[in-house]
Scaffold this motif. Sequence first.
Motif, PDB file in Angstrom:
ATOM      1  N   GLN A  74      46.997  38.644  40.971  1.00  0.00           N
ATOM      2  CA  GLN A  74      47.329  37.226  40.847  1.00  0.00           C
ATOM      3  C   GLN A  74      48.475  36.965  39.894  1.00  0.00           C
ATOM      4  N   ASN A  75      48.726  37.888  38.952  1.00  0.00           N
ATOM      5  CA  ASN A  75      49.680  37.584  37.897  1.00  0.00           C
ATOM      6  C   ASN A  75      50.927  38.445  37.851  1.00  0.00           C
ATOM      7  N   GLY A  76      50.842  39.673  38.268  1.00  0.00           N
ATOM      8  CA  GLY A  76      52.025  40.528  38.202  1.00  0.00           C
ATOM      9  C   GLY A  76      52.486  40.717  36.772  1.00  0.00           C
ATOM     10  N   HIS A 105      50.464  45.011  40.336  1.00  0.00           N
ATOM     11  CA  HIS A 105      51.597  44.266  39.779  1.00  0.00           C
ATOM     12  C   HIS A 105      52.777  44.276  40.747  1.00  0.00           C
ATOM     13  N   VAL A 106      53.025  45.414  41.388  1.00  0.00           N
ATOM     14  CA  VAL A 106      54.101  45.507  42.374  1.00  0.00           C
ATOM     15  C   VAL A 106      53.833  44.533  43.523  1.00  0.00           C
ATOM     16  N   PHE A 154      41.126  41.712  51.189  1.00  0.00           N
ATOM     17  CA  PHE A 154      40.880  41.530  49.757  1.00  0.00           C
ATOM     18  C   PHE A 154      42.206  41.314  49.017  1.00  0.00           C
ATOM     19  N   ILE A 155      43.181  42.150  49.328  1.00  0.00           N
ATOM     20  CA  ILE A 155      44.502  42.034  48.683  1.00  0.00           C
ATOM     21  C   ILE A 155      45.143  40.697  49.044  1.00  0.00           C
ATOM     22  N   ASP A 156      45.195  40.391  50.341  1.00  0.00           N
ATOM     23  CA  ASP A 156      45.840  39.152  50.792  1.00  0.00           C
ATOM     24  C   ASP A 156      45.181  37.916  50.186  1.00  0.00           C
ATOM     25  N   LYS A 157      43.872  37.912  50.131  1.00  0.00           N
ATOM     26  CA  LYS A 157      43.138  36.776  49.583  1.00  0.00           C
ATOM     27  C   LYS A 157      43.479  36.550  48.114  1.00  0.00           C
ATOM     28  N   ASN A 158      43.576  37.622  47.363  1.00  0.00           N
ATOM     29  CA  ASN A 158      43.816  37.485  45.924  1.00  0.00           C
ATOM     30  C   ASN A 158      45.281  37.279  45.580  1.00  0.00           C
TER      31      ASN A 158
END
Length: 165
Positions: A74-76, A105-106, A154-158
């Motif tokens: 969410q933040n990178g 982060h990427v 999971f990745i796309d949602k977050n």
Amino acid sequence: MFNVGDHVVYPYHGAGTIRNIEVKEVLGKKLSYFVLYFPLNDVTLMLPEDRISSSGLRKVIEETQLDELIHALQNGIQTKNENPKQYSRENENLLKTGSIIDAAHVIANLSLKEYERTNGLHIQDRKNLDKAKQLIVSELILANDMTEDEAYAFIDKNVQVSQGA
């Protein structure tokens, strides 16, 4: 140390399983090798036991670390480079660490960059984004009993949360 059956992450290869420990004779010397299998890529490799500590091999994340992963997605992290080549190199270096947090982060940074650009990402950025997703997916599959589709979801949602979607 590591044992047969352990789920591990090898930098830039993703998550896999230690299938075996074999002893081979090389130049008259007996050496132990860890046989690692990476199911997402269908790749097997042998890693000498004396190189384990310097290789970056680590165990997969535990379920208790998912909140840290979500936060990273969410933040990178802030990047200092405006130069596209340097920016891509920074992302490649993050991916080579083998850290799931660095890969997150990427994803966060490149997803935000893609969201803000009208003409999409440069080809190297797209490759880094795909590689980062693949690394995290491979680890989520082994660490948290997710399917490949569930891990990508999971990745796309977050990541979408960080874009205000």
